[in-house]
Write a protein that holds these residues in place. Sequence first.
Motif, short mmCIF file in Angstrom:
data_model
loop_
_atom_site.label_atom_id
_atom_site.label_comp_id
_atom_site.label_asym_id
_atom_site.label_seq_id
_atom_site.Cartn_x
_atom_site.Cartn_y
_atom_site.Cartn_z
N GLY A 21 -4.14 1.92 6.99
CA GLY A 21 -3.69 0.54 7.03
C GLY A 21 -4.01 -0.30 5.81
N ILE A 22 -3.78 0.24 4.62
CA ILE A 22 -4.14 -0.51 3.41
C ILE A 22 -3.05 -1.48 3.00
N HIS A 23 -3.45 -2.55 2.32
CA HIS A 23 -2.56 -3.58 1.81
C HIS A 23 -2.90 -3.85 0.35
N PHE A 24 -1.89 -3.97 -0.50
CA PHE A 24 -2.12 -4.47 -1.86
C PHE A 24 -0.77 -4.84 -2.47
N GLU A 25 -0.83 -5.62 -3.55
CA GLU A 25 0.37 -6.04 -4.27
C GLU A 25 0.16 -5.80 -5.76
N LEU A 26 1.27 -5.69 -6.47
CA LEU A 26 1.24 -5.42 -7.91
C LEU A 26 2.37 -6.19 -8.56
#
Length: 267
Positions: A21-26
């Motif tokens: 369940g990981i979240h990140f933005e780039l």
Amino acid sequence: MSLLKVAGLGKAFGGVKAVDGIHFELAAGELLALIGPNGAGKSTTFNMVNGQLPADSGSILLNGQELVGRKPRDIWRMGVGRTFQIAETFASLSVVENVQMALLSVDDRLFSFWRNASDHKRDEALDLLAQVGMRAQADRPCSELAYGDVKRVELAIAMANSPKLLLMDEPTAGMAPKERNDLMALTKQLVVDRGMAVLFTEHSMDVVFAYADRMIVLARGRLIAEGKPLELRDHPKVQEVYFGSGKTFEKNQAAERVAPTPVESVA
């Protein structure tokens, strides 16, 4: 505005949650380092973004378009490039022919065997090689190159589809300190010049601290910290899971210090 948005991404193998369940933005114009100990879920995350592994849950949006469920070739055509921990080139072909093969694939003509790769977009291939400092070696067989130069050729190949997002899996693995610095300085410059985004995994913390704009840290499939590298240097949880008892970022860097060349930060 984020180019890549990952939300609730999950993958299990049997009863083991490799990514949980990981979240990140780039954002475009940004280098994001994905770090963590062995078994943290870095490669699994990469392979889901690239389409080589199907996600069990979650979403991966590239410019608002869902990547989950798409094949690697379709994702590549949408503007996602990739380099590998062990550089992948055709040793029997010349440097420029390797890049021309990638350009043939972009044009969906890779299997047109009646057309010689040496006739296809040579000038464009040479331009890509010039961007990575390999123009002068264009006609040498890849089998004759030093490993650091092979990695540059692989980078030129990855640029063939004009990627918006470049995935780099352990880009400096097996390289000497100066080669590591040179390759990452080149990558940083390409990010600035092209306005693309780079997501990379890396074990050499000198590389992360010198070139990453931000980093995210995984442990046992979960994201435990994210932020600017220097901000996370003394994060207790990061120190604990990444290095274990008695070790620190500073000790790790001292073991592999390379004194990287300063590079301007990406805005």
